[in-house]
Design a protein around this motif. Structure first.
Motif, PDB file in Angstrom:
ATOM      1  N   VAL A 289       0.860  -1.178   0.000  1.00  0.00           N
ATOM      2  CA  VAL A 289       0.000   0.000   0.000  1.00  0.00           C
ATOM      3  C   VAL A 289       0.902   1.234   0.000  1.00  0.00           C
ATOM      4  CG1 VAL A 289      -1.706   1.312   1.329  1.00  0.00           C
ATOM      5  CG2 VAL A 289      -1.866  -1.191   1.195  1.00  0.00           C
ATOM      6  N   GLU A 290       0.616   2.162  -0.896  1.00  0.00           N
ATOM      7  CA  GLU A 290       1.348   3.435  -0.935  1.00  0.00           C
ATOM      8  C   GLU A 290       0.924   4.251   0.278  1.00  0.00           C
ATOM      9  OE1 GLU A 290       1.225   7.511  -3.570  1.00  0.00           O
ATOM     10  OE2 GLU A 290       0.976   5.604  -4.648  1.00  0.00           O
ATOM     11  N   THR A 291       1.892   4.688   1.071  1.00  0.00           N
ATOM     12  CA  THR A 291       1.576   5.433   2.287  1.00  0.00           C
ATOM     13  C   THR A 291       2.210   6.821   2.253  1.00  0.00           C
ATOM     14  OG1 THR A 291       3.443   4.394   3.433  1.00  0.00           O
ATOM     15  CG2 THR A 291       1.259   3.418   3.767  1.00  0.00           C
ATOM     16  N   HIS A 292       1.410   7.795   2.682  1.00  0.00           N
ATOM     17  CA  HIS A 292       1.858   9.180   2.811  1.00  0.00           C
ATOM     18  C   HIS A 292       1.807   9.512   4.292  1.00  0.00           C
ATOM     19  CE1 HIS A 292       1.970  10.347  -1.481  1.00  0.00           C
ATOM     20  NE2 HIS A 292       1.282   9.216  -1.549  1.00  0.00           N
ATOM     21  N   LEU A 293       2.974   9.599   4.904  1.00  0.00           N
ATOM     22  CA  LEU A 293       3.097   9.744   6.349  1.00  0.00           C
ATOM     23  C   LEU A 293       3.193  11.216   6.755  1.00  0.00           C
ATOM     24  CD1 LEU A 293       3.594   8.418   9.170  1.00  0.00           C
ATOM     25  CD2 LEU A 293       6.032   8.420   8.582  1.00  0.00           C
ATOM     26  N   VAL A 294       2.401  11.589   7.773  1.00  0.00           N
ATOM     27  CA  VAL A 294       2.473  12.906   8.385  1.00  0.00           C
ATOM     28  C   VAL A 294       2.594  12.690   9.892  1.00  0.00           C
ATOM     29  CG1 VAL A 294       1.374  15.150   8.696  1.00  0.00           C
ATOM     30  CG2 VAL A 294       0.944  13.835   6.587  1.00  0.00           C
ATOM     31  N   VAL A 295       3.656  13.219  10.473  1.00  0.00           N
ATOM     32  CA  VAL A 295       3.909  13.056  11.908  1.00  0.00           C
ATOM     33  C   VAL A 295       3.857  14.432  12.563  1.00  0.00           C
ATOM     34  CG1 VAL A 295       5.540  12.231  13.650  1.00  0.00           C
ATOM     35  CG2 VAL A 295       5.367  11.043  11.443  1.00  0.00           C
ATOM     36  N   SER A 296       3.013  14.575  13.560  1.00  0.00           N
ATOM     37  CA  SER A 296       2.875  15.868  14.238  1.00  0.00           C
ATOM     38  C   SER A 296       4.083  16.164  15.116  1.00  0.00           C
ATOM     39  CB  SER A 296       1.597  15.882  15.089  1.00  0.00           C
ATOM     40  OG  SER A 296       1.778  15.096  16.252  1.00  0.00           O
ATOM     41  N   SER A 297       4.236  17.434  15.462  1.00  0.00           N
ATOM     42  CA  SER A 297       5.332  17.818  16.356  1.00  0.00           C
ATOM     43  C   SER A 297       5.126  17.181  17.734  1.00  0.00           C
ATOM     44  CB  SER A 297       5.428  19.341  16.470  1.00  0.00           C
ATOM     45  OG  SER A 297       4.222  19.882  16.949  1.00  0.00           O
ATOM     46  N   GLY A 298       3.865  17.054  18.146  1.00  0.00           N
ATOM     47  CA  GLY A 298       3.590  16.383  19.419  1.00  0.00           C
ATOM     48  C   GLY A 298       4.026  14.928  19.413  1.00  0.00           C
ATOM     49  N   ALA A 299       3.825  14.252  18.285  1.00  0.00           N
ATOM     50  CA  ALA A 299       4.252  12.856  18.174  1.00  0.00           C
ATOM     51  C   ALA A 299       5.771  12.758  18.264  1.00  0.00           C
ATOM     52  CB  ALA A 299       3.759  12.253  16.871  1.00  0.00           C
ATOM     53  N   LYS A 300       6.451  13.691  17.645  1.00  0.00           N
ATOM     54  CA  LYS A 300       7.923  13.693  17.713  1.00  0.00           C
ATOM     55  C   LYS A 300       8.396  13.869  19.148  1.00  0.00           C
ATOM     56  CE  LYS A 300       8.397  15.357  12.985  1.00  0.00           C
ATOM     57  NZ  LYS A 300       8.722  16.506  12.118  1.00  0.00           N
ATOM     58  N   ARG A 301       7.716  14.732  19.902  1.00  0.00           N
ATOM     59  CA  ARG A 301       8.074  14.924  21.311  1.00  0.00           C
ATOM     60  C   ARG A 301       7.808  13.661  22.121  1.00  0.00           C
ATOM     61  NH1 ARG A 301       5.803  19.964  20.245  1.00  0.00           N
ATOM     62  NH2 ARG A 301       3.834  19.379  21.212  1.00  0.00           N
ATOM     63  N   VAL A 302       6.673  12.993  21.863  1.00  0.00           N
ATOM     64  CA  VAL A 302       6.346  11.765  22.587  1.00  0.00           C
ATOM     65  C   VAL A 302       7.390  10.687  22.302  1.00  0.00           C
ATOM     66  CG1 VAL A 302       4.689   9.849  22.733  1.00  0.00           C
ATOM     67  CG2 VAL A 302       3.876  12.203  22.827  1.00  0.00           C
ATOM     68  N   MET A 303       7.799  10.557  21.038  1.00  0.00           N
ATOM     69  CA  MET A 303       8.822   9.557  20.691  1.00  0.00           C
ATOM     70  C   MET A 303      10.090   9.785  21.487  1.00  0.00           C
ATOM     71  SD  MET A 303       8.644   9.086  16.599  1.00  0.00           S
ATOM     72  CE  MET A 303       7.182   9.821  15.896  1.00  0.00           C
ATOM     73  N   THR A 304      10.518  11.045  21.572  1.00  0.00           N
ATOM     74  CA  THR A 304      11.732  11.377  22.321  1.00  0.00           C
ATOM     75  C   THR A 304      11.542  11.073  23.801  1.00  0.00           C
ATOM     76  OG1 THR A 304      12.291  13.081  20.711  1.00  0.00           O
ATOM     77  CG2 THR A 304      13.339  13.236  22.863  1.00  0.00           C
ATOM     78  N   ALA A 305      10.387  11.451  24.341  1.00  0.00           N
ATOM     79  CA  ALA A 305      10.129  11.251  25.769  1.00  0.00           C
ATOM     80  C   ALA A 305      10.038   9.774  26.132  1.00  0.00           C
ATOM     81  CB  ALA A 305       8.843  11.966  26.178  1.00  0.00           C
ATOM     82  N   GLU A 306       9.413   8.963  25.247  1.00  0.00           N
ATOM     83  CA  GLU A 306       9.258   7.539  25.559  1.00  0.00           C
ATOM     84  C   GLU A 306      10.547   6.770  25.310  1.00  0.00           C
ATOM     85  OE1 GLU A 306       5.690   6.187  23.570  1.00  0.00           O
ATOM     86  OE2 GLU A 306       4.444   7.032  25.157  1.00  0.00           O
ATOM     87  N   GLY A 307      11.409   7.301  24.485  1.00  0.00           N
ATOM     88  CA  GLY A 307      12.752   6.773  24.300  1.00  0.00           C
ATOM     89  C   GLY A 307      12.907   5.378  23.755  1.00  0.00           C
ATOM     90  N   ALA A 308      12.432   4.386  24.455  1.00  0.00           N
ATOM     91  CA  ALA A 308      12.692   2.996  24.091  1.00  0.00           C
ATOM     92  C   ALA A 308      11.862   2.514  22.899  1.00  0.00           C
ATOM     93  CB  ALA A 308      12.440   2.077  25.279  1.00  0.00           C
ATOM     94  N   GLY A 309      10.780   3.205  22.581  1.00  0.00           N
ATOM     95  CA  GLY A 309       9.901   2.775  21.495  1.00  0.00           C
ATOM     96  C   GLY A 309      10.402   3.233  20.140  1.00  0.00           C
ATOM     97  N   PRO A 310       9.576   3.038  19.118  1.00  0.00           N
ATOM     98  CA  PRO A 310       9.949   3.457  17.768  1.00  0.00           C
ATOM     99  C   PRO A 310      10.244   4.959  17.714  1.00  0.00           C
ATOM    100  CG  PRO A 310       7.927   2.167  17.719  1.00  0.00           C
ATOM    101  CD  PRO A 310       8.239   2.440  19.154  1.00  0.00           C
TER     102      PRO A 310
END
Length: 188
Positions: free
Chosen positions: A28-49
């Protein structure tokens, strides 16, 4: 098939990665949009993707601040949009047509064009304003799902729980995820 995949600031990035991996495996062709909040959560959770893990699975990546991106227009044909995880703030914006970022604009366009929009929320408990917003999003045409795995398939690990949610979510787009065991599917 072409889907927009939005990732907002709710905890639950493993759900986003699982969905993107499954979509890639299904070609499936995917067009990904990641919010700034999601980027902050990724950094804060650390161990996840992290962001590179998600972007590596996408066909194309769009910046959330780019309101001129292809997915901001209804004339750009897609087969729908998946927002996984969908934060409470993003839910409120989608439910009330507030399209101030590419992620929320793409969701607005998806509803406007009457294409499937699936919102996967991952937050508990659900306060009244969020319940009202869930109902408003539903009434606007979105499918609202919770990241709640079933247990009838006797999962052995977290990966199988993620797989269950991914398969149920992608069912909404009529996509079959290999290895998904449905309730009593093989009974005569």
């Amino acid at each position: 098939m072409r889907l927009v995949v939005g990732v907002s600031g709710g905890s639950g990035m493993p759900y986003a990665l699982s969905a993107l991996q499954a979509l890639r495996a299904l070609n499936v062709e995917t067009h990904l949009v990641v919010s700034s909040g999601a980027k902050r959560v990724m950094t804060a959770e650390g161990a996840g993707p992290q962001l590179p893990d998600l972007t590596a699975q996408a066909t194309q990546v769009h910046e959330d601040r780019d309101l001129a991106a292809s997915v901001a227009s209804g004339s750009f044909r897609t087969d729908g949009m998946l927002l996984i995880p969908c934060s409470a703030g993003t839910l409120a914006k989608v439910a009330h047509g507030f399209a101030d970022t590419l992620l929320t604009r793409a969701a607005h366009v998806t509803l406007k064009e009457r294409r499937p929009l699936v919102l996967v929320v991952r937050e508990d408990p659900l306060p009244r304003p969020m319940l009202v917003n869930l109902l408003a999003a539903h009434d606007a045409g979105a499918t609202v799902m919770t990241a709640s795995p079933g247990f009838y398939h006797a999962p052995q690990d977290v990966g199988e729980l993620l797989h269950f949610v991914t398969a149920r979510v992608l069912d909404q787009f009529r996509l079959d995820v290999p290895g998904f065991r449905r309730w009593r599917e093989n009974e005569a």
